[in-house]
Design an enzyme around this catalytic site. Structure first.
Site, PDB file in Angstrom:
ATOM      1  N   GLU A   1       0.844  -1.189   0.000  1.00  0.00           N
ATOM      2  CA  GLU A   1       0.000   0.000   0.000  1.00  0.00           C
ATOM      3  C   GLU A   1       0.888   1.251   0.000  1.00  0.00           C
ATOM      4  O   GLU A   1       1.871   1.325   0.756  1.00  0.00           O
ATOM      5  CB  GLU A   1      -0.869  -0.059   1.254  1.00  0.00           C
ATOM      6  CG  GLU A   1      -1.902   1.010   1.412  1.00  0.00           C
ATOM      7  CD  GLU A   1      -2.729   0.768   2.680  1.00  0.00           C
ATOM      8  OE1 GLU A   1      -3.828   1.348   2.777  1.00  0.00           O
ATOM      9  OE2 GLU A   1      -2.274   0.002   3.569  1.00  0.00           O
TER      10      GLU A   1
ATOM     11  N   LYS B   1      -9.447   1.840  -1.947  1.00  0.00           N
ATOM     12  CA  LYS B   1      -9.667   1.145  -0.679  1.00  0.00           C
ATOM     13  C   LYS B   1     -11.091   1.399  -0.193  1.00  0.00           C
ATOM     14  O   LYS B   1     -11.595   2.526  -0.261  1.00  0.00           O
ATOM     15  CB  LYS B   1      -8.655   1.643   0.352  1.00  0.00           C
ATOM     16  CG  LYS B   1      -8.590   0.862   1.647  1.00  0.00           C
ATOM     17  CD  LYS B   1      -7.409   1.348   2.478  1.00  0.00           C
ATOM     18  CE  LYS B   1      -7.213   0.556   3.749  1.00  0.00           C
ATOM     19  NZ  LYS B   1      -6.005   0.995   4.499  1.00  0.00           N
TER      20      LYS B   1
ATOM     21  N   CYS C   1      -5.284  -3.579   2.516  1.00  0.00           N
ATOM     22  CA  CYS C   1      -5.052  -3.642   3.963  1.00  0.00           C
ATOM     23  C   CYS C   1      -6.303  -3.834   4.818  1.00  0.00           C
ATOM     24  O   CYS C   1      -6.797  -4.939   4.966  1.00  0.00           O
ATOM     25  CB  CYS C   1      -4.286  -2.409   4.403  1.00  0.00           C
ATOM     26  SG  CYS C   1      -3.465  -2.628   6.007  1.00  0.00           S
TER      27      CYS C   1
END
Length: 643
Positions: free
Chosen positions: A46, A115, A170
């Site tokens: 990331e 995300k 994540c």
């Protein structure tokens, strides 16, 4: 990528916070190295272009532009590389900043995935700078290309259609309902996670469990690439804990602070096979957009470990636990059947060989579970023309040590009479000579069970059922087959486990000698008092057949791929050159198809593992199916033409 193997890597290049030029250089170096090693999917962490710990610098146009310039360089370099690369960067879209993964292949941005879940607790403050991604896919202009943008994106390889990529970042994995769940249901077989998970005490174990469990739940490959050295240590430390899992099994791991790359091959065909037979896995692709891309369909050198004994855990502690569980399952199944049938005796034909030894051990356990004496097990030895002193003696010693009832019935006279009835020349040692003995033994057991109010316990194992190495309506038949779900390679370990548990003494000694006795039905006359008929000389090594059986039944692989896996699993074994592997694989298919009629009318028996051949359970196959297609595939292998 042939045979469904996809070489993938999770990488954590060293970086400098907010130095996009330096970070891009590190990414490009690793990307080129990956291409040389044959990696087809390279996943970076990331915000790898900027660093995760930039804080409010993310809102600076200069940093955003630096990331875009880095992406442009990666895009240009990728034109000459045969792989897909995923890099993380901040991206401004319609006045809002997003935490994104860019998917790049051969000079093209295939798509950008933002995300979904932004952590804003503890040490994380992502909502301060970023906006959650939307599942709606829209078109944006990026690096001069029209690019799809949104969370509902999949990427499919034209040359390997079982390779469909989904992306999350994540925190998405750590949420209650990860986006990867929807990606998988929409068709993704491989999930890439670009992460910057900081390291705290106990977090590595939890992270590993998350990746393993998500790959198991989604029947997918899962690649997790996490930020490492170079991130700001102002308040956190990042360890580069990289993981690759496949359907619940961790295939590769770069341990925290190790500075390593996690790299291995995912078997996309295996994942596709798992989903095909799992009716609970119900696909739905509503709202998803799939982007197709091209890679060269090349041979992938296998570095992942291929277990030569897939039914037997390699770790001693796990193997012991597995043995105890299986013995308990077998005993519980028999105990239930004894209760239901109100059987006074468990009648077992005991030969001094492995299978009948295991069945006897299970029966003793069942009696103990029922609170009944071991003497309620009636073990019957039935010597005939091929019985040796060794096996006869071991049978009696075993029964005495276990405290079961023991009886000997010499069947020679009955067999002589039977041969006379049917006109069999006893000098002709053919299949009639052999099967006549097996059927007389079964007749004796069945009628003895009737006379004593008992139940005949079958001894044949899963490997014998696969090969048809049983006499139809002979040892093929019983009232309950306790070993029907246990492959031969595992039978040995179950008996060994009981030998270890027995401690030093006569019981352990006889169990060890039974383990050392060649596998044989003892249906041909002994030579100089020794076993003349060794099963593995006739049908082939059971460790090979169990390997073939596992991949045929568990995943539905074809002969060519199984042969390739066998070569990898048994590499370095001098007794298994390619021509031997090929010979017994061909023999396996021929026997497996020809002998289905025996499996179509099997007695009841407990399933203990993921592979079984019960016609009422896991395996339904016509008794007259043709093996022509499978044998033809084998004949296409280069080895066939050189034999």
């Amino acid at each position: 990528m042939k045979d469904g193997f996809l070489k993938a890597a999770a990488l954590s290049p060293a970086l400098r916070v907010a130095d996009c030029g330096y970070n891009t250089d590190q990414i490009l170096t690793q990307l080129r190295d990956c291409a040389q090693r044959g990696v087809k999917l390279a996943v970076f962490p990331e915000f790898c272009l900027t660093g995760y710990t930039c804080g409010d610098l993310f809102l600076q146009r200069t940093l955003q532009q630096g990331a875009l310039e880095g992406l442009g360089r990666i895009l240009e370099a990728s034109a000459g590389l045969d792989l897909v690369a995923l890099v993380g960067l901040p991206l401004m879209v319609r006045g809002k900043l997003y935490n994104c993964a860019a998917v790049v292949c051969r000079g093209q941005i295939l798509g950008v995935v933002p995300k979904t879940y932004l952590p804003n607790y503890g040490e994380f403050y992502e909502k301060r700078q970023f906006t959650p991604g939307s599942c709606e896919v829209e078109q944006i202009t990026l690096c001069g290309q029209e690019v799809p943008f949104g969370t509902s994106l999949l990427f499919r390889c034209r040359q390997l259609e079982s390779f469909v990529l989904g992306v999350e970042l994540c925190e998405d994995l750590w949420s209650a309902l990860p986006p990867s769940t929807f990606h998988a249901l929409a068709g993704a077989t491989v999930i890439a996670n670009l992460s910057a998970s900081d390291e705290t005490v106990g977090k590595a174990e939890y992270r590993r469990a998350l990746v393993e469990n998500q790959s198991a739940r989604l029947l997918c490959g899962y690649i997790y690439a996490s930020a490492a050295h170079g991130e700001s240590t102002q308040d956190m430390v990042f360890a580069g804990h990289n993981l690759i899992a496949e359907n619940g099994t961790l295939l590769a791991e770069a341990l925290p602070f190790g500075g390593k790359i996690a790299e291995t091959e995912l078997d996309c065909q295996r994942l596709e096979s798992e989903r095909a037979k799992n009716t609970s896995f119900e696909p739905t692709s509503d709202g998803y957009v799939t982007v197709d891309f091209d890679l060269n369909l090349s041979e992938t050198a296998l570095t992942r470990w291929v277990d030569p004994a897939p039914f037997v855990p390699g770790d001693p502690a796990r193997r012991a636990a597995r043995c105890e569980l299986i013995l308990t399952m077998q005993a519980d199944g028999l105990a239930k059947r004894m209760e239901h049938a109100r059987a006074k005796k468990a009648v077992i034909g005991i030969s001094g060989g492995l299978d009948s030894c295991l069945a006897l051990l299970v029966a003793v356990r069942a009696m103990k579970q029922l609170g009944r004496p071991a003497a309620d097990v009636l073990a019957v030895t039935m010597p005939c023309f091929g019985t040796t002193k060794r096996t006869r003696s071991n049978a009696e010693i075993l029964c005495n040590e276990l405290g079961v009832s023991f009886q000997e019935i010499d069947i020679a006279r009955t067999v002589h009479s039977h041969f006379a009835d049917i006109g069999q020349d006893e000098s002709v040692l053919d299949v009639t000579f052999e099967n006549g003995q097996a059927r007389v033994r079964t007749l004796e057991l069945m009628d003895l069970a009737n006379r004593t109010g008992g139940l005949v316990v079958g001894t044949g194992d899963l490997s014998e059922l696969a090969l048809g190495w049983a006499t139809y309506n002979g040892d093929h038949m019983s009232m309950y087959g306790v070993n029907a779900g246990v492959p031969k390679t595992l039978v040995r370990h179950l008996v060994r486990y009981e030998a270890d548990a027995a401690g030093e003494g006569a019981l352990q000694k006889v169990l060890l000698d039974i383990l050392d006795t060649p596998v044989s039905p003892e249906l041909l006359p002994a030579k100089d008092g020794e076993i003349a008929q060794k099963t593995e000389d006739l049908v082939g090594p059971y460790e090979l057949h169990d390997f073939y059986l596992y991949y045929v039944l568990r995943f539905g692989f074809g002969p060519a791929k199984i042969f390739r896996l066998a070569k990898a699993a048994f590499a370095g074994r001098a007794e298994y050159p390619d021509e031997v592997l090929y010979k017994w694989l061909r023999n396996f298919y021929w026997r497996f198809f020809a002998q289905q009629f025996k499996r179509s009318c099997l007695p009841d028996g407990p399933k203990v593992g993921s592979v079984t051949l019960s016609p009422r359970g896991d395996w339904r196959m016509p008794s007259d199916a043709s093996a022509a297609l499978w044998l033809a595939e084998l004949e296409q292998l280069p080895l066939h033409h050189s034999l």
